[in-house]
Design an enzyme around this catalytic site. Sequence first.
Site: not given
Ligand code: BGC
Length: 811
Positions: A483
């Site tokens: 993200d």
């Molecule tokens: C989110 C995921 C994401 C991950 C890496 C998490 O906090 O829920 O959707 O893939 O972070 O960024």
Amino acid sequence: MRFGHFDDARKEYVITTPKTPYPWINYLGSEQFFGLVSHQGGGYCFYRDAKMRRLTRYRYNNVPTDSGGRYFYINDGGDTWTPTFMPMKKELSFFECRHGLGYTQITGTRNNLRAEVLYFVPLGQTAEVHQVTLKNEGSTPKSVKLFSFIEFCLWNAHDDGTNFQRNFSTGEVEVVGSTIYHKTEYRERRDHFAFYHVNAKVSGFDTDRESFIGLYNGFGDPDVPSAGESKNTIASGWSPIASHGLDVTLAPGEEKKFVFVLGYVENPRAEKWEKPGIINKQRAQQLIAAFSSAEQVSAALGKLREHWQGLLSSFTLESGDEKLNRMVNIWNPYQCMVTFNMSRSASYFESGIGRGMGFRDSNQDLLGFVHLVPERARERIIDIASTQFADGSAYHQYQPLTKRGNNEVGSGFNDDPLWLILGVSAYIKETGDYGILDEQVPFDNDPNNAASLLEHLKRSFDHVEKNLGPHGLPLIGRADWNDCLNLNCFSEDPNESFQTTGNRTGRTAESVFIAGMFVHIGPEYARICEYKAQPAEAARARSEVAKMERAVLQHGWDGEWFLRAYDFFGNKVGSKDCPDGDSKILIEPQGYCVMAGIGVATGEAKKALDAVKERLDTPYGIVLNNPPYREYHVELGEISSYPPGYKENAGIFCHNNPWVMIAETMIGRGEQAFEYYKKIAPAYLEDISEIHRTEPYVYSQMIAGKDAPRQGEAKNSWLTGTGSWNFVAISQYLLGIRPEWDGLCVKPCIGKEVPEFTVTRKCRGATYRIHVKSTGGTGQVKLTVDGKPIDGVIVPFAKPGSTVHIECEAS
Ligand code: BGC
């Protein structure tokens, strides 16, 4: 250092001191009503949606931490204390918290009075039961006062924490006998209320917080318990609470039980009132009647235990490694079920007011619970797919209560669509229910625009294929799995969200990770098309996948490892050519491209995994990237915003460590895979709890990496895709047992350290007893099925009701 121990026979973690390095919590509830409870009685509960139907209040990031919960104060001859230690923090001669599957029992003893509090949500009920058992362990009679305490939230937890100009004037309650009803806003648009009841005659009650606690006091020095007398207050506005006052006498050795029920009731509009202004309590009475005795409580707890026993029996392991057994048999599947229920909404790191259900997250979570609750997984798939847009893209999140996409976060995370294909194929492999593909499922919840689930999958597949960048790799959009890799964001303004801001629009930033996903997941789509007698579509899918694989090897290979991405300007992300001070390697494409089989035959896979070992491995797990970004890079976004060693900037993301474990099994290095497994599996970390800090029975999302001052310290326990991916890695790839399209695949790859084990796997109504002798971790296996040797690793699915005996030699 340990702060407790596992009790495997009872499937509990037993905490023996209140002073754990962080609140260690548990979850109550498995259907509609849920609670979080810490080892000190902290936490809160809600009906279905942690944001919109919060029953009790909790203040995150509070001082002291974890204050606020369901408390029981005892006044024993003027000495006032709490058996949960918090909030009064009086010394206890005995303390124990047993976190079990769906229940928690906390015991405290002081002055020869033993007080045990059992918390759970009975199956099929919208209520928490709190059973308090008081026992006089002394030799003289005791007369004590017991005060319950909960603080109501004014339903919408976000509004409750912000809108004081209104909320301080809306609170309303009713009190009838031993039941306190919370009915704020019931007079207007709400058809629901809460209540707190005890199955005994009260000597008094309180419903006004200020009167009970004292305006300038805290939970630790409350007026009423200290004075030993309830004030019989009726809240009017401000902050409604519920407290029962009980007089209890106990002869030496005597024990008494009190059953408290904290319930939630909805009434049809026409049946809201008993008479003007008085709520209709009929449904509440039924709930109360169901738990009016300790026998009813113990029967309900028994049913809850049976329920969990049944669930966990679908995959069980007997091995010589007790830590491995407890991860596989108890705590990992338990965590998977909690992520099924909560997604990312409510934990001690997720406030329950922000994130709803993630499209990507929920599909991945499904991989870890589909074998436990296949019918509910089916429903979840339909819910998720119903939020997909007609062009195949997806809302990144949806709210569980409304099941509608969350506009605030919107869409544009270009990995999202592919996870739906992975979730659906896992479901079909588990169940054989191809019928789900014919379900009519709306786009964006619009019943006038629906198509078959199969069509949804096609649009998912096509969304990637229609959004390729200059190198033929998938455009990343706002971000992919990571993200925080925001290649179109370009934010200089701290008031902007990295995830929802796109200050540049272009079709240049590409993700090698999504390419790896496409190569991994695309063949599943092709296989589904073949089953649906669409050979041309299957062939098209396979040829697109082959094209993508070529693009990865041509443009996504950096010489020693896979590149991570190309940024907006076409510069490489995660390359040996990146300037010093920037990350040169990131974990995601190494794990995922190898999982997809890319470079396995031609040597790139091995090189990439060797690079992971050399550059990313640490004593506490594999860091996400190395070196960490030292400066903020506007063209990369949030990844470079974290201080080195934390979160997506070189933290150990426990979610993608299992991709590397699985990848290691793809190249026949089971020993290495198991070594990575043990580094992050919580049961193996129990002895370093003072460093790790979070619960030793569940995974955390992140452990601080080697560049962080607090290396080895975990954060974000419970709600993370880490649970499901680690379960997939250990059960399906290291122990090696997974349903495939045509049968159960048995292909252990774990090495000599687990020389012999037996797995009992239920699948499609049949039971498979698989006995494995493991002399090496290359992934070579010889199978004998019901006494007959077979070729290959696929055991055809057996008839429901039958038991298949499999002998496996893994070398
Ligand atoms: C989110 C995921 C994401 C991950 C890496 C998490 O906090 O829920 O959707 O893939 O972070 O960024």
